[in-house]
Design a protein around this motif. Structure first.
Motif, mmCIF file in Angstrom:
data_model
loop_
_atom_site.group_PDB
_atom_site.id
_atom_site.type_symbol
_atom_site.label_atom_id
_atom_site.label_comp_id
_atom_site.label_asym_id
_atom_site.label_seq_id
_atom_site.Cartn_x
_atom_site.Cartn_y
_atom_site.Cartn_z
ATOM 1 N N UNK A 55 0.824 -1.200 0.000
ATOM 2 C CA UNK A 55 0.000 0.000 0.000
ATOM 3 C C UNK A 55 0.857 1.247 0.000
ATOM 4 N N UNK A 56 0.329 2.306 -0.545
ATOM 5 C CA UNK A 56 1.047 3.578 -0.654
ATOM 6 C C UNK A 56 0.388 4.638 0.201
ATOM 7 N N UNK A 57 1.222 5.385 0.962
ATOM 8 C CA UNK A 57 0.728 6.558 1.672
ATOM 9 C C UNK A 57 0.565 7.727 0.715
ATOM 10 N N UNK A 58 1.446 7.798 -0.290
ATOM 11 C CA UNK A 58 1.364 8.777 -1.372
ATOM 12 C C UNK A 58 2.168 8.218 -2.541
ATOM 13 N N UNK A 59 2.492 9.060 -3.516
ATOM 14 C CA UNK A 59 3.210 8.565 -4.688
ATOM 15 C C UNK A 59 4.624 8.123 -4.372
ATOM 16 N N UNK A 60 5.167 8.607 -3.266
ATOM 17 C CA UNK A 60 6.559 8.319 -2.954
ATOM 18 C C UNK A 60 6.728 7.182 -1.932
ATOM 19 N N UNK A 61 5.849 7.115 -0.938
ATOM 20 C CA UNK A 61 6.046 6.211 0.201
ATOM 21 C C UNK A 61 5.189 4.961 0.048
ATOM 22 N N UNK A 62 5.840 3.808 0.208
ATOM 23 C CA UNK A 62 5.157 2.521 0.079
ATOM 24 C C UNK A 62 5.592 1.609 1.216
ATOM 25 N N UNK A 63 4.650 0.806 1.720
ATOM 26 C CA UNK A 63 4.947 -0.217 2.723
ATOM 27 C C UNK A 63 4.339 -1.534 2.262
ATOM 28 N N UNK A 64 4.937 -2.620 2.687
ATOM 29 C CA UNK A 64 4.443 -3.922 2.270
ATOM 30 C C UNK A 64 4.712 -4.986 3.322
ATOM 31 N N UNK A 65 4.059 -6.131 3.160
ATOM 32 C CA UNK A 65 4.251 -7.273 4.043
ATOM 33 C C UNK A 65 4.013 -8.542 3.245
ATOM 34 N N UNK A 66 4.641 -9.619 3.677
ATOM 35 C CA UNK A 66 4.462 -10.889 2.993
ATOM 36 C C UNK A 66 4.469 -12.029 3.999
ATOM 37 N N UNK A 67 3.730 -13.097 3.671
ATOM 38 C CA UNK A 67 3.600 -14.265 4.530
ATOM 39 C C UNK A 67 3.603 -15.508 3.662
ATOM 40 N N UNK A 68 4.298 -16.548 4.117
ATOM 41 C CA UNK A 68 4.350 -17.821 3.392
ATOM 42 C C UNK A 68 4.413 -18.938 4.430
ATOM 43 N N UNK A 69 3.338 -19.717 4.518
ATOM 44 C CA UNK A 69 3.292 -20.845 5.461
ATOM 45 C C UNK A 69 3.156 -22.134 4.666
ATOM 46 N N UNK A 70 4.081 -23.054 4.890
ATOM 47 C CA UNK A 70 4.122 -24.320 4.155
ATOM 48 C C UNK A 70 4.103 -25.471 5.151
ATOM 49 N N UNK A 71 3.207 -26.440 4.897
ATOM 50 C CA UNK A 71 3.121 -27.642 5.734
ATOM 51 C C UNK A 71 2.872 -28.835 4.839
ATOM 52 N N UNK A 72 3.719 -29.849 4.949
ATOM 53 C CA UNK A 72 3.587 -31.032 4.106
ATOM 54 C C UNK A 72 3.987 -32.267 4.897
ATOM 55 N N UNK A 73 3.125 -33.291 4.873
ATOM 56 C CA UNK A 73 3.403 -34.534 5.602
ATOM 57 C C UNK A 73 4.298 -35.475 4.811
ATOM 58 N N UNK A 74 4.344 -35.308 3.499
ATOM 59 C CA UNK A 74 5.190 -36.161 2.688
ATOM 60 C C UNK A 74 4.529 -37.473 2.311
ATOM 61 N N UNK A 75 5.085 -38.128 1.309
ATOM 62 C CA UNK A 75 4.538 -39.380 0.811
ATOM 63 C C UNK A 75 5.055 -40.587 1.588
ATOM 64 N N UNK A 76 6.198 -40.431 2.281
ATOM 65 C CA UNK A 76 6.775 -41.527 3.046
ATOM 66 C C UNK A 76 6.794 -41.163 4.526
ATOM 67 N N UNK A 77 7.126 -42.130 5.337
ATOM 68 C CA UNK A 77 7.135 -41.911 6.780
ATOM 69 C C UNK A 77 8.309 -41.028 7.192
ATOM 70 N N UNK A 78 8.103 -40.262 8.236
ATOM 71 C CA UNK A 78 9.172 -39.486 8.879
ATOM 72 C C UNK A 78 9.842 -38.492 7.943
#
Length: 448
Positions: free
Chosen positions: A172-195
């Motif tokens: 998001x921008x406060x004006x034409x010059x100033x910008x702020x941002x955030x990012x999130x990435x959550x990954x969960x996988x049990x897998x095809x094999x044990x452990x």
């Protein structure tokens, strides 16, 4: 789990208050961003002129860029939510046309095409899972007229081998010059094999300021991942000919195949803080009144940057810890023992601080400046730390059960490096026929 993730997505949409879907938006070039040459958009029937970018559609004021090392030069990027082959992002082998992996989303892997591999990083433990971690030294920044949220949720598998990935990007921008941002990435996988389950949480914050004389861009990324290590299956016949091991039964549940390790795991966490500052010197150019605006009799002027002074700082730290609580499995799996025959705990950590100072002549400040030319100097300090070895390397004090020590002296528990480079960079980011970037550097101090 899925209900919780769905609730997060809905809640994020309500909070964003802006666009959650945008078609691909053409981008401004480095010259157009820094020179502020596109301060307005042309009307639909207006022909492109020297003051307007012909590749930007009417009514659009959004653009994106990434960073070109080592001076943080703007490299045009896209705002694209019409993802191509989106489903393949959940297939580990789709990272490359030849990618060796354990078959689990978020787990270790290696690109088998040598020339496509990235150079070994300062902390090689992260290289095996770099496909799932934030890219070091780079970030995608957005400058949008209204707040923007990009959400992505991918799920698959059954209860036994489910995998889920939630990603979110806000800008998001406060004006034409100033910008702020955030990012999130959550990954969960049990897998095809044990452990072999994996979970990884990554998040970050970013911001930028794009002014006529001064620019700043910075970001902070953090990641924390936990992976089970099974050491592979105990016998390949479970895959190639399971009937031999099962009394003629050919079908087998992948989760029931025994693995070499059941109590081993790895935790990998780290963070990066990056900031780039640029101060520009130049001149103001007077422009006639805007003919596309009725009754406009007021002249305009734009700032034309000629030279810029740059400072870039990049701080990284990371920690890798390996645990194995089964002494019996360790004795059958590992051939050599240098420190202990009991449970394993192997901690390793590092941090680095890199500072780059540069001066640049910008591309396009006059008709003869067909490319940008920069010179820079970079200094970096690295500190490493690993577990302390308190066992004698030879003589009667060394337990006979341990493998003979492979070195004449103990490996130091701490190490440091100081490195110094000087270099130059040539860039051409505008033009229809030819665009290029060339960077050269030479190490003066340390293992540079």
């Amino acid at each position: 789990m899925k209900r919780l993730l769905a609730s997060i997505i809905i809640f994020g949409c309500l909070l964003s208050g802006g666009n959650t879907a945008m078609s691909q938006v053409p981008v401004l070039t480095e010259r157009q961003i820094s020179g502020r040459q596109v301060s307005r958009m042309p009307s639909p029937d207006e022909a492109p002129t020297e003051k307007t970018a012909s590749n930007i559609p009417s009514g659009s004021t959004s653009y994106a860029w990434e960073l070109l090392a080592p001076l943080g030069t703007h490299e045009p990027s896209t705002i694209d939510t019409l993802l191509y082959n989106y489903a393949q992002q959940s297939v580990p082998s789709a990272q490359s046309i030849a990618y060796a992996s354990t078959g689990n989303l978020g787990a270790s892997g290696l690109n088998m095409i040598y020339f496509d591999r990235k150079p070994m990083s300062d902390f090689f433990f992260r290289d095996a899972i770099s496909a799932w971690l934030p890219q070091q030294g780079n970030h995608r920044f957005y400058n949008t007229r209204v707040p923007m949220t990009l959400l992505s949720y991918n799920t698959g598998g059954t209860k036994e081998n489910a995998q889920d990935r939630l990603r979110a990007v806000f800008s998001g921008n406060a004006n034409k010059q100033i910008q702020v941002g955030a990012n999130l990435d959550y990954l969960y996988s049990k897998g095809s094999y044990a452990n072999e389950a994996v979970k990884n949480l990554m998040w970050g914050l970013s911001g930028s300021y794009i002014g006529d004389r001064y620019e700043a861009q910075m970001f902070f990324n953090h990641y924390n991942g936990l992976m089970q290590n099974n050491g592979g299956i105990t016998d390949p016949l479970y895959i190639t000919d399971p009937a031999v091991l099962q009394g003629g039964q050919t079908k087998i549940d992948a989760k029931s195949i025994p693995t070499n390790l059941t109590a081993a795991r790895t935790r990998m966490k780290g963070q990066e803080f990056y900031m780039n500052h640029r101060y520009k010197l130049g001149f103001w150019k007077e422009l006639p009144p805007d003919e596309s605006v009725p009754d406009d009799t007021v002249g305009h002027r734009i700032f034309i940057p000629v030279t810029s002074f740059i400072w870039t700082m990049d701080y990284n730290d990371a920690t890798h810890k390996f645990y194995n609580n089964s002494t019996t499995e360790a004795a059958n799996f590992w051939e050599n023992y240098y420190l202990t025959t009991g449970p394993s705990f192997d901690p390793t950590s590092y941090w680095s601080l890199r500072n780059t100072f540069g001066i640049a002549l910008l591309e396009g400040f006059n008709k003869y400046a067909k490319a940008g030319l920069s010179a820079y100097v970079t200094h970096e300090v690295r500190k490493y730390k690993q577990g302390l070895d308190t066992i004698a390397i030879s003589g009667p004090d060394r337990p006979e059960i341990l493998t003979p020590y492979p070195y004449e002296t103990k490996v130091a528990p701490r190490a440091s490096e100081n490195l110094l480079w000087v270099g130059a960079q040539l860039t051409k980011q505008t033009g229809k026929l030819l665009r290029y970037e060339a960077t050269a550097k030479i190490g003066l101090v340390g293992p540079a």
